[in-house]
Design an enzyme around this catalytic site. Structure first.
Site, PDB file in Angstrom:
ATOM      1  N   ASP A  22      11.920  32.944  73.774  1.00  0.00           N
ATOM      2  CA  ASP A  22      12.230  33.034  72.347  1.00  0.00           C
ATOM      3  C   ASP A  22      13.044  34.290  72.055  1.00  0.00           C
ATOM      4  OD1 ASP A  22      11.814  32.335  69.458  1.00  0.00           O
ATOM      5  OD2 ASP A  22      10.658  34.184  69.494  1.00  0.00           O
ATOM      6  N   GLU A  94      12.355  26.939  75.381  1.00  0.00           N
ATOM      7  CA  GLU A  94      12.268  28.404  75.377  1.00  0.00           C
ATOM      8  C   GLU A  94      11.693  28.918  76.688  1.00  0.00           C
ATOM      9  OE1 GLU A  94      11.679  29.458  70.648  1.00  0.00           O
ATOM     10  OE2 GLU A  94       9.907  28.955  71.843  1.00  0.00           O
TER      11      GLU A  94
END
Length: 203
Positions: A22, A94
């Site tokens: 992320d 992610e």
């Protein structure tokens, strides 16, 4: 690609890599936007990044590279359609970016992000991304990706109008027009979403 539902206490899964990925995604997209729009102000850059780094867009990227079929899920998550869930697909994407960073550092991760997202960056963020919505729905309902066909480009260069037709699984679902190819594709995607909603109501 091990989802937390597939492990017992203490066994490894991808959530730590998801956390790292992320942050890497945010940095890589910010860097790409800074280079693409050297005159843009912080506010518009933040808005553009938010339109790109969100669960819906990341889920579509996961679908494009086939992450859904590579995941290990628990029986309950498998039964409830976890491989098609936006939140799970986005988290898995992610995690992959985090794994690339862990394995090779920032430069390889940034190159992968740029290759996957370069076509998503084209100017001010739209309030609603119909193409991304349609791509996700098309995968869930038809197991197929939308195909965009430029029908015409007419008018003088300073006022050109583009018309795009969209097909899914061989079926024409919408036609759209706009002042750029990208705008006409968004309009066609919007029309296709309306057609799919109408078909669903009539069933």
């Amino acid at each position: 690609m091990t989802h937390p539902s597939a492990v017992t206490a203490g066994e490894p899964h991808y959530e730590r890599l998801e956390f790292l990925g992320d942050a890497v995604l945010d940095l890589a997209i910010a860097d790409l936007l800074m280079r693409r729009f050297p005159e843009a102000k912080e506010g518009s850059l933040s808005k553009e990044r938010a339109s790109i780094v969100n669960g819906r867009t990341l889920a579509v990227k996961a679908i494009e590279i086939g992450l859904g079929r590579e995941m290990r899920l628990g029986k309950g998550e498998e039964k409830s359609g976890g491989r098609d869930k936006t939140s799970i697909l986005a988290a898995a994407f992610e995690a992959v970016i985090g794994a690339i960073y862990t394995d090779g550092g920032l430069d390889p991760a940034r190159r992968v992000v740029e290759r996957l997202f370069v076509d998503d960056i084209g100017g001010p963020a739209a309030e609603r991304d119909y193409k991304t919505e349609l791509q996700e729905i098309a995968y869930r309902r038809f197991r197929s990706q939308p195909v965009y066909e430029l029908v015409s480009a007419r008018g003088p260069d300073h006022a050109k109008r583009f018309t795009t037709r969209i097909r899914i699984a061989g079926r024409e679902l919408g036609v759209g027009e706009g002042g750029s190819k990208k705008q006409s594709e968004q309009a066609a995607a919007r029309a296709a979403l309306g057609r799919i909603d109408q078909d669903r109501l009539e069933q």
